[in-house]
Enzyme design. Structure first.
Site, PDB file in Angstrom:
ATOM      1  CB  THR A  86      -0.906  -0.008   1.259  1.00 52.47           C
ATOM      2  OG1 THR A  86      -1.509   1.268   1.398  1.00 52.47           O
ATOM      3  CG2 THR A  86      -0.110  -0.288   2.531  1.00 52.47           C
ATOM      4  CG  ASP A  87      -1.183   4.965  -1.014  1.00 48.28           C
ATOM      5  OD1 ASP A  87      -1.718   4.389  -0.039  1.00 48.28           O
ATOM      6  OD2 ASP A  87      -1.797   5.777  -1.732  1.00 48.28           O
ATOM      7  CD  GLU A  88      -3.395   3.664   4.535  1.00 48.07           C
ATOM      8  OE1 GLU A  88      -3.143   3.587   5.750  1.00 48.07           O
ATOM      9  OE2 GLU A  88      -4.538   3.650   4.082  1.00 48.07           O
ATOM     10  CE1 TYR A 121      -3.372  -2.476   5.885  1.00 49.41           C
ATOM     11  CE2 TYR A 121      -3.235  -0.141   5.344  1.00 49.41           C
ATOM     12  CZ  TYR A 121      -3.291  -1.469   4.942  1.00 49.41           C
ATOM     13  OH  TYR A 121      -3.262  -1.782   3.604  1.00 49.41           O
ATOM     14  CE  LYS A 129       0.030  -4.496   3.153  1.00 45.77           C
ATOM     15  NZ  LYS A 129      -0.319  -5.843   2.611  1.00 45.77           N
TER      16      LYS A 129
HETATM   17  P1  NAD Z   1      -9.653  -7.137   2.514  1.00 45.51           P
HETATM   18  O1  NAD Z   1      -9.622  -6.832   3.959  1.00 45.51           O
HETATM   19  O2  NAD Z   1     -10.883  -6.855   1.734  1.00 45.51           O
HETATM   20  O3  NAD Z   1      -9.321  -8.695   2.284  1.00 45.51           O
HETATM   21  C1  NAD Z   1      -8.287  -9.349   2.956  1.00 45.51           C
HETATM   22  C2  NAD Z   1      -8.477 -10.849   2.773  1.00 45.51           C
HETATM   23  O4  NAD Z   1      -7.396 -11.519   3.432  1.00 45.51           O
HETATM   24  C3  NAD Z   1      -9.775 -11.392   3.366  1.00 45.51           C
HETATM   25  O5  NAD Z   1     -10.395 -12.281   2.462  1.00 45.51           O
HETATM   26  C4  NAD Z   1      -9.328 -12.129   4.616  1.00 45.51           C
HETATM   27  O6  NAD Z   1     -10.161 -13.237   4.950  1.00 45.51           O
HETATM   28  C5  NAD Z   1      -7.938 -12.590   4.205  1.00 45.51           C
HETATM   29  N1  NAD Z   1      -7.044 -12.819   5.340  1.00 45.51           N
HETATM   30  C6  NAD Z   1      -6.868 -12.025   6.429  1.00 45.51           C
HETATM   31  N2  NAD Z   1      -5.955 -12.576   7.254  1.00 45.51           N
HETATM   32  C7  NAD Z   1      -5.550 -13.726   6.684  1.00 45.51           C
HETATM   33  C8  NAD Z   1      -4.612 -14.718   7.035  1.00 45.51           C
HETATM   34  N3  NAD Z   1      -3.916 -14.656   8.189  1.00 45.51           N
HETATM   35  N4  NAD Z   1      -4.418 -15.766   6.206  1.00 45.51           N
HETATM   36  C9  NAD Z   1      -5.129 -15.869   5.050  1.00 45.51           C
HETATM   37  N5  NAD Z   1      -6.037 -14.959   4.671  1.00 45.51           N
HETATM   38  C10 NAD Z   1      -6.239 -13.888   5.467  1.00 45.51           C
HETATM   39  O7  NAD Z   1      -8.391  -6.393   1.896  1.00 45.51           O
HETATM   40  P2  NAD Z   1      -8.209  -5.760   0.444  1.00 45.51           P
HETATM   41  O8  NAD Z   1      -8.732  -4.381   0.446  1.00 45.51           O
HETATM   42  O9  NAD Z   1      -8.694  -6.723  -0.562  1.00 45.51           O
HETATM   43  O10 NAD Z   1      -6.615  -5.677   0.390  1.00 45.51           O
HETATM   44  C11 NAD Z   1      -5.839  -6.742  -0.147  1.00 45.51           C
HETATM   45  C12 NAD Z   1      -4.385  -6.354  -0.061  1.00 45.51           C
HETATM   46  O11 NAD Z   1      -4.158  -5.154  -0.792  1.00 45.51           O
HETATM   47  C13 NAD Z   1      -3.899  -6.062   1.371  1.00 45.51           C
HETATM   48  O12 NAD Z   1      -2.606  -6.564   1.508  1.00 45.51           O
HETATM   49  C14 NAD Z   1      -3.896  -4.538   1.453  1.00 45.51           C
HETATM   50  O13 NAD Z   1      -2.923  -4.100   2.362  1.00 45.51           O
HETATM   51  C15 NAD Z   1      -3.540  -4.174   0.033  1.00 45.51           C
HETATM   52  N6  NAD Z   1      -4.032  -2.867  -0.457  1.00 45.51           N
HETATM   53  C16 NAD Z   1      -5.347  -2.517  -0.310  1.00 45.51           C
HETATM   54  C17 NAD Z   1      -5.794  -1.312  -0.847  1.00 45.51           C
HETATM   55  C18 NAD Z   1      -7.245  -0.890  -0.743  1.00 45.51           C
HETATM   56  O14 NAD Z   1      -7.559   0.256  -1.087  1.00 45.51           O
HETATM   57  N7  NAD Z   1      -8.152  -1.735  -0.309  1.00 45.51           N
HETATM   58  C19 NAD Z   1      -4.896  -0.464  -1.511  1.00 45.51           C
HETATM   59  C20 NAD Z   1      -3.552  -0.857  -1.626  1.00 45.51           C
HETATM   60  C21 NAD Z   1      -3.133  -2.073  -1.111  1.00 45.51           C
HETATM   61  O1  DAU Z   2      -4.127   4.007   0.478  1.00 50.74           O
HETATM   62  C1  DAU Z   2      -4.356   2.625   0.408  1.00 50.74           C
HETATM   63  C2  DAU Z   2      -5.179   2.193   1.597  1.00 50.74           C
HETATM   64  O2  DAU Z   2      -6.502   2.665   1.357  1.00 50.74           O
HETATM   65  C3  DAU Z   2      -5.175   0.686   1.829  1.00 50.74           C
HETATM   66  O3  DAU Z   2      -3.882   0.281   2.156  1.00 50.74           O
HETATM   67  C4  DAU Z   2      -6.139   0.310   2.962  1.00 50.74           C
HETATM   68  O4  DAU Z   2      -6.200  -1.096   3.090  1.00 50.74           O
HETATM   69  C5  DAU Z   2      -7.507   0.844   2.592  1.00 50.74           C
HETATM   70  O5  DAU Z   2      -8.422   0.560   3.639  1.00 50.74           O
HETATM   71  C6  DAU Z   2      -7.447   2.348   2.341  1.00 50.74           C
HETATM   72  O6  DAU Z   2      -7.149   3.066   3.574  1.00 50.74           O
HETATM   73  P1  DAU Z   2      -7.882   4.446   3.930  1.00 50.74           P
HETATM   74  O7  DAU Z   2      -7.801   4.646   5.384  1.00 50.74           O
HETATM   75  O8  DAU Z   2      -7.419   5.543   3.048  1.00 50.74           O
HETATM   76  O9  DAU Z   2      -9.388   4.046   3.457  1.00 50.74           O
HETATM   77  P2  DAU Z   2     -10.815   4.278   4.135  1.00 50.74           P
HETATM   78  O10 DAU Z   2     -11.827   3.887   3.103  1.00 50.74           O
HETATM   79  O11 DAU Z   2     -10.925   3.677   5.477  1.00 50.74           O
HETATM   80  O12 DAU Z   2     -10.868   5.842   4.286  1.00 50.74           O
HETATM   81  C7  DAU Z   2     -10.691   6.701   3.177  1.00 50.74           C
HETATM   82  C8  DAU Z   2     -10.734   8.126   3.694  1.00 50.74           C
HETATM   83  O13 DAU Z   2     -12.066   8.409   4.132  1.00 50.74           O
HETATM   84  C9  DAU Z   2      -9.833   8.364   4.886  1.00 50.74           C
HETATM   85  O14 DAU Z   2      -9.296   9.665   4.804  1.00 50.74           O
HETATM   86  C10 DAU Z   2     -10.777   8.252   6.084  1.00 50.74           C
HETATM   87  C11 DAU Z   2     -12.093   8.773   5.522  1.00 50.74           C
HETATM   88  N1  DAU Z   2     -13.310   8.177   6.108  1.00 50.74           N
HETATM   89  C12 DAU Z   2     -13.403   6.815   6.177  1.00 50.74           C
HETATM   90  C13 DAU Z   2     -14.504   6.211   6.722  1.00 50.74           C
HETATM   91  C14 DAU Z   2     -14.609   4.711   6.824  1.00 50.74           C
HETATM   92  C15 DAU Z   2     -14.341   8.981   6.550  1.00 50.74           C
HETATM   93  O15 DAU Z   2     -14.281  10.232   6.452  1.00 50.74           O
HETATM   94  N2  DAU Z   2     -15.449   8.397   7.087  1.00 50.74           N
HETATM   95  C16 DAU Z   2     -15.566   7.034   7.216  1.00 50.74           C
HETATM   96  O16 DAU Z   2     -16.594   6.564   7.762  1.00 50.74           O
END
Ligand code: NAD
Ligand code: DAU
Length: 354
Positions: free
Chosen positions: A133-135, A159, A163
């Site tokens: 992730t970019d975070e 988190y 990562k």
């Molecule tokens: P998500 O939370 O929707 O899904 C995570 C999945 O991993 C789930 O199906 C969960 O059951 C499984 N899991 C959790 N712990 C586990 C374990 N110990 N063993 C096996 N499976 C396990 O997450 P996502 O949004 O699909 O993110 C997937 C990946 O991409 C993560 O590594 C996250 O850090 C990264 N990522 C997410 C975003 C985003 O915006 N969602 C952006 C950049 C990177």
């Molecule tokens: O940047 C990549 C990341 O993006 C991933 O690594 C994470 O797994 C993914 O969850 C996401 O993280 P964020 O914290 O940016 O996403 P989230 O959707 O939780 O929140 C997006 C923005 O919106 C953040 O600034 C917080 C704000 N927010 C979020 C929620 C859930 C609100 O204002 N209200 C809310 O209820």
């Protein structure tokens, strides 16, 4: 040929598995623990497919991972499995340490042992792709340039720290053992099958349910949004053509303040599912307490993957967000089923609403 995907029942992993099976003839072994975020309903269309083998289990279970590798002999492992929600990491960080750090370490050890025993051609061709992730780069000010791959790591939440630790481990396994690892650091994804604890799906489902749309703090925090299927295409491209040991930032140059995202979602719902009383969904927007340590701005510089691997996103933000809202309107059963007891408990903990 076979690939092993971890976390393939989550949002991005499942989109990846569905796209992979539609676009290639290779099989997928899908290892997922099925935490609250894992959902087999997302993969329902694959039922009966001989090319998709689902295994419920933990990436931290070294014996299980070793046996899957020995049995299926994958040519690549793609690690999507993680605890992924920042707010949950603030409430209870333990699971993030266990899965994102210890789990990644155990996965690396199992993959290292498997890879070490491959014969020469298979060993050279093998890849481990770590999805990150970019975070991990921390927070930008309004005038800072976007994150490049050489930006220093400065994670701010449990988190992102977990990562970052996993990224450091995979880097070390390449550097020390020569394991052919690729790392992708992507910006915020959105699209179908996104669990409604995250901003965009939460706003859609709350709006339709007539509930408050909770915007943290002043709503001016900036995220850089990428349609999930574009993230999946970037991962396929990096797997095909990325150079082992390299990191690729993935993003769509789509920076938006949160409040603009929420207004866009409301405007699309006003158009596609107008409220009976004619009011806009935006009247439901409510300012709530800010996230502790809330990162102000993320932005990805995607020049490297564009220049070196010729990858570009297919969707603009306008086309992607329209498809996303349409998907949620067309899939009320999926949404209803993920709003289980565990989901309601989380919403109550986080937002203190009934
Ligand atoms: P998500 O939370 O929707 O899904 C995570 C999945 O991993 C789930 O199906 C969960 O059951 C499984 N899991 C959790 N712990 C586990 C374990 N110990 N063993 C096996 N499976 C396990 O997450 P996502 O949004 O699909 O993110 C997937 C990946 O991409 C993560 O590594 C996250 O850090 C990264 N990522 C997410 C975003 C985003 O915006 N969602 C952006 C950049 C990177
Ligand atoms: O940047 C990549 C990341 O993006 C991933 O690594 C994470 O797994 C993914 O969850 C996401 O993280 P964020 O914290 O940016 O996403 P989230 O959707 O939780 O929140 C997006 C923005 O919106 C953040 O600034 C917080 C704000 N927010 C979020 C929620 C859930 C609100 O204002 N209200 C809310 O209820």
């Amino acid at each position: 040929m076979t690939i092993l995907v971890t976390g393939g029942a989550g949002f991005i992993g499942a989109n990846f598995v569905l796209d992979w099976l539609a676009q290639s003839d290779e099989s997928v072994i899908n290892l997922d623990k099925l935490t609250y975020a894992g959902n087999l309903e997302t993969l329902a269309s694959l039922q009966g497919s001989a090319r998709h083998v689902f295994v419920q289990g933990d990436i931290g279970d070294a014996d299980l991972v070793a046996s899957l590798l020995a049995q299926h002999r994958p040519r690549a492992v793609l690690n999507f499995a993680a605890e992924s929600h920042v707010d949950r990491s603030i409430h209870s960080p333990e699971d993030f340490i266990q899965t994102n750090i210890v789990g990644t370490f155990r996965l690396l050890e199992a993959v290292r042992a498997y890879w070490g025993n491959l014969e020469s051609a298979a060993k050279t061709a093998f890849r481990l792709l770590h999805v990150s992730t970019d975070e991990v780069y921390g927070s930008l000010s309004a005038s800072d340039p976007a994150f490049t791959e050489t930006h220093r790591y400065e994670p701010n939440s449990p988190y992102s720290a977990s990562k970052a630790a996993s990224d450091h481990l995979v880097r070390a396994y390449h550097h020390t053992y020569g394991l052919p690892i690729l790392t992708t650091n992507c910006s915020n994804n959105y699209g179908p099958y996104h669990f409604p604890e995250k901003l965009i799906p939460l706003m859609i489902v709350n709006a339709l349910a007539g509930k408050a749309l909770p915007v943290y703090g002043d709503g001016l925090q900036v995220r850089d949004w990428l349609y999930v299927k574009d993230h999946c295409s970037a991962i396929r491209r990096v797997l095909d053509a990325g150079k082992p040991g390299e990191v690729y930032n993935v993003g769509g140059w789509n920076e938006k303040p949160n409040i603009d995202i929420v207004h866009t979602v409301c405007a699309l719902l006003d158009e596609m599912r107008p409220k009976a009383d004619g009011a806009s969904y935006s009247t439901q927007i409510t300012s709530v307490k800010d996230r502790p340590g809330h990162d102000r701005r993320y932005a990805i510089d995607a020049s490297k993957i564009e220049r070196e691997l010729g990858w570009k996103p297919a969707e603009t933000f306008d086309s992607g967000i329209r498809k996303t809202v349409q998907w949620y309107l067309a899939n009320p059963e999926w949404v209803a089923h993920v709003q289980s007891g565990a989901y309601r408990e989380w919403v109550q903990t986080q937002y203190a609403v009934a």
